[in-house]
Design a protein around this motif. Sequence first.
Motif, PDB file in Angstrom:
ATOM      1  N   PRO A  50      64.147  51.400  88.308  1.00  0.00           N
ATOM      2  CA  PRO A  50      63.172  51.489  89.402  1.00  0.00           C
ATOM      3  C   PRO A  50      62.293  50.246  89.478  1.00  0.00           C
ATOM      4  N   ALA A  51      62.189  49.690  90.679  1.00  0.00           N
ATOM      5  CA  ALA A  51      61.440  48.444  90.870  1.00  0.00           C
ATOM      6  C   ALA A  51      60.924  48.354  92.297  1.00  0.00           C
ATOM      7  N   PHE A  52      60.018  47.405  92.500  1.00  0.00           N
ATOM      8  CA  PHE A  52      59.521  47.070  93.829  1.00  0.00           C
ATOM      9  C   PHE A  52      59.851  45.610  94.116  1.00  0.00           C
ATOM     10  N   LYS A  53      60.008  45.293  95.403  1.00  0.00           N
ATOM     11  CA  LYS A  53      60.094  43.913  95.867  1.00  0.00           C
ATOM     12  C   LYS A  53      58.686  43.512  96.290  1.00  0.00           C
ATOM     13  N   GLN A 102      59.442  45.829  87.805  1.00  0.00           N
ATOM     14  CA  GLN A 102      59.654  47.203  87.367  1.00  0.00           C
ATOM     15  C   GLN A 102      58.306  47.834  87.020  1.00  0.00           C
ATOM     16  N   ILE A 103      57.548  48.159  88.061  1.00  0.00           N
ATOM     17  CA  ILE A 103      56.170  48.634  87.891  1.00  0.00           C
ATOM     18  C   ILE A 103      55.935  49.951  88.624  1.00  0.00           C
ATOM     19  N   THR A 112      56.549  38.322  87.552  1.00  0.00           N
ATOM     20  CA  THR A 112      55.250  38.989  87.537  1.00  0.00           C
ATOM     21  C   THR A 112      55.013  39.515  86.123  1.00  0.00           C
ATOM     22  N   LEU A 113      53.818  39.281  85.593  1.00  0.00           N
ATOM     23  CA  LEU A 113      53.542  39.570  84.187  1.00  0.00           C
ATOM     24  C   LEU A 113      52.837  40.904  83.976  1.00  0.00           C
TER      25      LEU A 113
END
Length: 123
Positions: A42-45, A62-63, A97-98
């Motif tokens: 599961p992830a976002f763009k 993956q947030i 992204t960290l």
Amino acid sequence: MHVTHDADAGAAPPIAFDDFLRVDIRVGTIVAAEPFPEARKPAFKLTIDFGPTLGTKRSSAQITEYYTCEALIGRQVAAVVNFPPRQIGKFMSQVLTLGFPDADGKVVLVSPDVTVPDGGRLF
């Protein structure tokens, strides 16, 4: 590029300060976020604005455990901006992204406590 999420791993070997300076970590504001159903996990763009010099860049993150697309808009995040782009399915991720893992390994984003100008470099 392999990214480890093992919180129990020991400290990495020492590096020279010049090695640290080679990693370009910048702050940016998320201006768009959308689901990424094609991703294996599961992830976002994300589309992140890094200010006038770097402009906007895209990232797969993956947030999904702690964040919604709507809540991410306007949030400042830290990202590595000088890795080569990485193809993830049909999506090209331009920055990393960290975040840090929580006790269960779910990602918590790195953000400044106070709003700062987009594009600022971590030092």
